[in-house]
Design an enzyme around this catalytic site. Structure first.
Site, PDB file in Angstrom:
ATOM      1  N   LYS A  66      11.404  31.648  -7.718  1.00  0.00           N
ATOM      2  CA  LYS A  66      12.018  30.551  -7.978  1.00  0.00           C
ATOM      3  C   LYS A  66      11.165  30.045  -9.211  1.00  0.00           C
ATOM      4  O   LYS A  66      10.262  30.275  -9.435  1.00  0.00           O
ATOM      5  CB  LYS A  66      11.526  29.306  -6.789  1.00  0.00           C
ATOM      6  CG  LYS A  66      12.072  28.223  -6.695  1.00  0.00           C
ATOM      7  CD  LYS A  66      11.541  27.497  -5.564  1.00  0.00           C
ATOM      8  CE  LYS A  66      12.185  25.801  -5.659  1.00  0.00           C
ATOM      9  NZ  LYS A  66      11.751  25.237  -4.352  1.00  0.00           N
ATOM     10  N   SER A 141      15.019  22.882  -2.137  1.00  0.00           N
ATOM     11  CA  SER A 141      15.362  23.240  -3.478  1.00  0.00           C
ATOM     12  C   SER A 141      15.364  24.521  -3.896  1.00  0.00           C
ATOM     13  O   SER A 141      15.742  24.930  -5.105  1.00  0.00           O
ATOM     14  CB  SER A 141      14.313  22.319  -4.358  1.00  0.00           C
ATOM     15  OG  SER A 141      12.864  22.797  -3.811  1.00  0.00           O
ATOM     16  N   SER A 165      12.125  23.026   1.573  1.00  0.00           N
ATOM     17  CA  SER A 165      13.000  23.489   0.472  1.00  0.00           C
ATOM     18  C   SER A 165      12.952  25.184   0.581  1.00  0.00           C
ATOM     19  O   SER A 165      13.855  25.769  -0.274  1.00  0.00           O
ATOM     20  CB  SER A 165      12.239  23.284  -0.756  1.00  0.00           C
ATOM     21  OG  SER A 165      12.351  22.055  -0.939  1.00  0.00           O
TER      22      SER A 165
END
EC number: 6.3.5.7
Length: 471
Positions: A66, A141, A165
């Site tokens: 990420k 996210s 997330s």
């Protein structure tokens, strides 16, 4: 192919780390233009794969990371225009540990800006599509990491979880996502959103792969004062029979769910009973109010953490004739959702409202944690949906409050610091549905052992979206 299967083939000499890297790089180049899972790729991947020692424990495995997790020499944007060209001179501890064991960073995945969102629609660059339905979101996210796994663009991924997330996109994309006990994985190198809630979490397409990843990244770190001195024993915990466990189904999460989620929950309870778990309904009375407390505490911490982005030290600097004007112009580069949360956080921390909002939210957090501790004196695991429904269409949550409600079942684990695991539990039509297990503080391994038993009983591993030719 699953990560532990790739590793076994490399160990037997059937395939080289370079061949694995070439295969995944080719697949990303073919499929990701239509998916948008990656913000950037590691340009030195093949060179690094050729040089890696095939005898290392994770040699041959590539990892999608990420893009709010620092990677030395590789652009790290946090999904924001403000960090569009930021290249860290240091490495996140989790990434450094993976590399030391022979794993390679494939690329950096898309996310909602600074981790603030539940759909990856708030990325400053482009949205990521759900591999099971390109008209729907992958969640957020960590939507880029989840989508990359579901499309088999990578065998392993790292995400971060502040209010769900890792788990919510895992549910939307039919993969596994673990929010570890707070401090189980070092936060050094994770770009801060809300420091008392943030946690790097592993994502994978099987429980054994999740255990492989956790054994690599977990453990104490002198660079993170909040890290825990709990040696990781995840793969070891998967061996042997499933112990007798008491499973509590959270009553407050049983109403208002979609038909597919309700069906998945009913079927999962049947499977767990057949596996020998005793099942009972329990109450976590404060859980429905956890969302309100979270959206006071998280923005408050964000308003402090994001104050450092003023254009003077690093990140993008906007032009201005004076320092104040330059700082204002720089912060104008924040996206709408980031601005919204910073404003909320600044308000609740202001002198006239601190006790009315922030103080009461902290008191609520202590009560929520005490209730969870009491529950775990009665049961060994908690079960509830990860989300009330499967992935929603792009643009369906334009109202910020509607988007915030996506975190209804996930924020409790962050506020209490407890480990929580989202696992694939079925489908609603063509869309994956995820359920969530919570365990007592520090008992992350217990989550994986129970999830493995469910996986083996239902053949949920190897689930991926029907995109391209299988590797």
């Amino acid at each position: 192919m699953l990560a532990h299967e790739i590793r076994a083939r490399v160990a037997r000499g059937e395939v080289s780390p370079l061949e694995v890297a070439q295969a995944y790089l080719k697949r990303v180049q073919e499929l990701d233009p239509g998916l948008g899972a990656f913000l950037s790729l590691n340009e030195r991947l093949l060179e690094e794969a050729e040089a890696v020692d095939p005898g290392l424990p994770l040699a041959g495995l590539v990892v999608a990371v990420k893009d709010n997790i620092a990677t030395r020499g590789l652009r790290t944007t946090a999904g924001s225009r403000l960090l569009e060209n930021f290249v860290p001179p240091y490495e996140a501890t989790a990434v450094a540990r993976l590399k030391a064991l022979g794993a390679l960073v494939l690329g950096k995945t898309n996310l909602d800006e600074f981790g603030m969102g539940s759909s990856t629609e708030h990325s400053a660059f482009f949205p990521t599509k759900n591999p099971f339905d390109p008209d729907r979101v992958p969640g957020g996210s960590s939507g880029g990491s989840a989508a990359a796994l579901a499309a088999d663009l990578a065998p392993l991924a790292l995400g971060s979880d502040t209010g769900g997330s890792v788990r919510q996109p895992a549910a939307f994309c039919g993969v596994y996502g673990l929010k570890p006990t707070y401090g189980r994985v070092s936060r050094f190198g994770l770009i801060a959103y809300a420091s008392s809630l943030d946690q790097i979490g592993p994502m994978a397409r099987s429980v054994r792969d999740l255990a492989l990843l956790m054994d690599a990244v977990a453990g104490p770190d002198p660079l993170d004062a909040t890290s825990l001195d709990l040696p990781p024993r995840f793969q070891e915990a998967l061996e042997g029979p499933l112990p007798p466990l008491r499973l509590g189904v959270v009553r407050e999460a049983l109403a208002g769910n979609s038909p597919g989620v309700e069906r998945a929950l009913e079927e999962a309870l049947k499977v767990f009973r057949e596996l020998g778990l005793s099942v009972r309904e329990v109450s976590w009375p404060s859980l429905p109010q956890a969302l309100a407390a979270y959206y006071i505490l998280a923005p408050a911490e964000a308003s402090s953490n994001l104050a450092r982005y003023d254009g003077t030290l690093y990140g993008r600097r906007a032009e201005g004739e004076e320092v104040e004007g330059m700082m204002e112009a720089t912060r104008a580069l924040f996206g709408l959702e980031v601005k919204r949360r910073v404003l909320v956080g600044t308000f609740v921390l202001s002198s006239g409202y601190y006790e009315a909002y922030y103080g009461r939210a902290q008191a609520f957090r202590r009560r929520l944690k005490a209730e969870a501790q009491a529950l775990f004196r009665e049961v060994d695991l908690l079960l509830l949906p990860t989300t009330p429904h499967p992935a929603f269409p792009f643009g369906a949550r334009r109202d910020p409050l509607a988007m915030y409600r996506e975190d209804l079942y996930t924020v409790g684990a962050n506020l209490t610091g407890l480990p929580a695991l989202s696992f694939p539990a079925g489908f609603e039509g063509h869309l994956p549905v995820g359920l969530q297990l919570l365990a007592p503080w520090g008992e992350d391994e217990r989550l994986l052992r129970a999830a493995l038993a469910f996986e083996e009983a239902t053949a949920r591993a190897h689930l991926k979206a029907p995109l391209g030719e299988a590797l």
